[in-house]
Design a protein around this motif. Structure first.
Motif, PDB file in Angstrom:
ATOM      1  N   ALA A  34       0.831  -1.206   0.000  1.00 15.56           N
ATOM      2  CA  ALA A  34       0.000   0.000   0.000  1.00 15.56           C
ATOM      3  C   ALA A  34       0.863   1.254   0.000  1.00 15.56           C
ATOM      4  O   ALA A  34       0.615   2.192  -0.777  1.00 15.56           O
ATOM      5  CB  ALA A  34      -0.942  -0.015   1.202  1.00 15.56           C
ATOM      6  N   ASP A  35       1.873   1.285   0.856  1.00 17.62           N
ATOM      7  CA  ASP A  35       2.772   2.443   0.887  1.00 17.62           C
ATOM      8  C   ASP A  35       3.552   2.571  -0.413  1.00 17.62           C
ATOM      9  O   ASP A  35       3.799   3.687  -0.899  1.00 17.62           O
ATOM     10  CB  ASP A  35       3.731   2.345   2.073  1.00 17.62           C
ATOM     11  CG  ASP A  35       3.068   2.677   3.396  1.00 17.62           C
ATOM     12  OD1 ASP A  35       1.949   3.238   3.387  1.00 17.62           O
ATOM     13  OD2 ASP A  35       3.662   2.366   4.449  1.00 17.62           O
ATOM     14  N   ASP A  36       3.964   1.452  -0.980  1.00 11.68           N
ATOM     15  CA  ASP A  36       4.693   1.496  -2.243  1.00 11.68           C
ATOM     16  C   ASP A  36       3.846   2.123  -3.350  1.00 11.68           C
ATOM     17  O   ASP A  36       4.346   2.913  -4.166  1.00 11.68           O
ATOM     18  CB  ASP A  36       5.127   0.086  -2.661  1.00 11.68           C
ATOM     19  CG  ASP A  36       6.345  -0.408  -1.911  1.00 11.68           C
ATOM     20  OD1 ASP A  36       6.987   0.395  -1.213  1.00 11.68           O
ATOM     21  OD2 ASP A  36       6.656  -1.612  -2.029  1.00 11.68           O
ATOM     22  N   LEU A  37       2.565   1.773  -3.392  1.00 13.71           N
ATOM     23  CA  LEU A  37       1.677   2.387  -4.379  1.00 13.71           C
ATOM     24  C   LEU A  37       1.528   3.883  -4.120  1.00 13.71           C
ATOM     25  O   LEU A  37       1.584   4.700  -5.044  1.00 13.71           O
ATOM     26  CB  LEU A  37       0.314   1.708  -4.358  1.00 13.71           C
ATOM     27  CG  LEU A  37       0.213   0.352  -5.060  1.00 13.71           C
ATOM     28  CD1 LEU A  37      -1.142  -0.291  -4.777  1.00 13.71           C
ATOM     29  CD2 LEU A  37       0.415   0.503  -6.574  1.00 13.71           C
ATOM     30  N   ALA A  38       1.362   4.250  -2.859  1.00 13.90           N
ATOM     31  CA  ALA A  38       1.185   5.659  -2.517  1.00 13.90           C
ATOM     32  C   ALA A  38       2.432   6.476  -2.848  1.00 13.90           C
ATOM     33  O   ALA A  38       2.327   7.638  -3.262  1.00 13.90           O
ATOM     34  CB  ALA A  38       0.832   5.797  -1.037  1.00 13.90           C
TER      35      ALA A  38
END
Length: 325
Positions: A34-38
């Motif tokens: 999720a953080d990687d996408l953000a």
């Protein structure tokens, strides 16, 4: 004949709302997705799944540094475990490798620039992955899929970790002095020198295709220059007469505090300086009250692995790297 089952759906995920679907096949990095996408280290169009009905049979995903327009590495490739295939609607037996290959080939043709060499594959595995039939089969299945597309094993690396409380701080060495790196030019000069006689597989491979200075510049620009942690952490070790003997680059890579680069210059190797450099880098990061310090070295780089162990680092994993030529 190519494997093209009519009941198989292959596609990228639509966005963060499909992360739960993508995570049906587990991996240690799932909590970072999720953080990687953000942060734009991943993109939905780089994250693909193969489904039969409502069951995810395989998945692949690429990673990059924030803002890059093309992937830097393939780090997720999973197929539904063979032991559960028949019960859970998966492809039985060897067919799961066909599903994985078809997914990977389809995703590669859509994600990677036409005619380009695919970026390297890097997968974290358990340190004892060879010791049980199930874990060995899982790793070997992934490698078999990659080999079908032309990849070959490049190197296996040790993943190492120092934790406060679990290991004592390595003692500082009094025979060397430490000072900050004097700018980019000095660091690239030191990196260039350190490539002479290197045991690092990536460094040795670079030297087959470019000069040592070109390799140092590329390494600096592709990795070190992108760290946002303080550059005054980067240190040169010197003798009493100010002659440099090596350098250490403590950093934060966006996930963990790391020893990003450490090297003794060729003329000073074999004298124990690596222990002083590693102690200094570890102590500097420990002073930041970090929960861990991580590092990695090639399985074949025995002297470096021994230095990490002397400093209290423990092996907590391995990384399998494969490349296409």
């Amino acid at each position: 004949m190519p494997f093209t089952p009519n009941d198989l759906t292959i596609r990228p995920i639509t966005g963060p709302e499909e992360l739960d679907l993508f995570r049906e096949l587990p991996y240690v990095l799932d909590h970072e997705l999720a953080d990687d996408l953000a942060e734009r280290r991943r993109r939905p169009e780089w994250m693909w799944i193969a489904r039969r009905g409502d069951r995810v049979l395989a998945r692949v995903a690429w990673w990059s540094r924030p803002g890059d327009l093309v992937p830097d590495r393939l780090d997720i490739l999973d197929v539904l475990d063979g032991g559960d295939d028949a019960r859970r609607g998966g492809a039985p037996g060897p067919d799961r490798l066909d599903v994985g290959e078809l997914l990977l080939r389809t995703a590669m043709s859509a994600v990677l620039p036409a005619g380009s060499t695919p970026p390297e594959y890097g997968r974290f595995v358990a340190p004892d992955w060879r010791d049980t039939p199930a874990s060995a089969r899982t790793v070997q299945d992934r490698m078999a899929i990659l080999r079908r597309t032309g990849a070959e094993l490049f190197v296996e690396r040790l993943r190492l970790e120092w934790r406060p409380g679990a290991s004592p701080l390595p003692a500082p060495a009094g025979h060397l002095a430490f000072r900050p790196v004097d700018g980019t030019g000095e660091l690239i000069d030191l990196m260039t020198s350190a490539l002479t006689g290197t045991l690092d597989a990536h460094g040795r491979d670079d030297l087959t295709r470019m000069s040592a200075r070109q390799a140092a510049v590329r390494h600096y620009e592709d990795e070190l220059a992108r760290f946002t942690s303080p550059r005054d952490w980067w240190c040169v070790a010197t003798l009493p007469d100010k002659e440099p003997v090596g350098f250490v680059i403590p950093a934060h890579n966006g996930y963990n505090p790391v020893i990003a680069y450490i090297a003794v210059l060729p003329a000073h190797r074999g004298k124990g300086h690596i222990d002083a450099l590693l102690a200094h880098g570890t102590r500097l990061l420990a002073e930041q009250d970090v929960p861990r310090v991580r590092a990695a070295t090639d399985l074949g780089n025995v002297p470096m692995a021994r230095a990490f162990r002397r400093a209290g680092y423990v092996e907590f994993g391995r990384e399998i790297t494969m490349t296409w030529s």
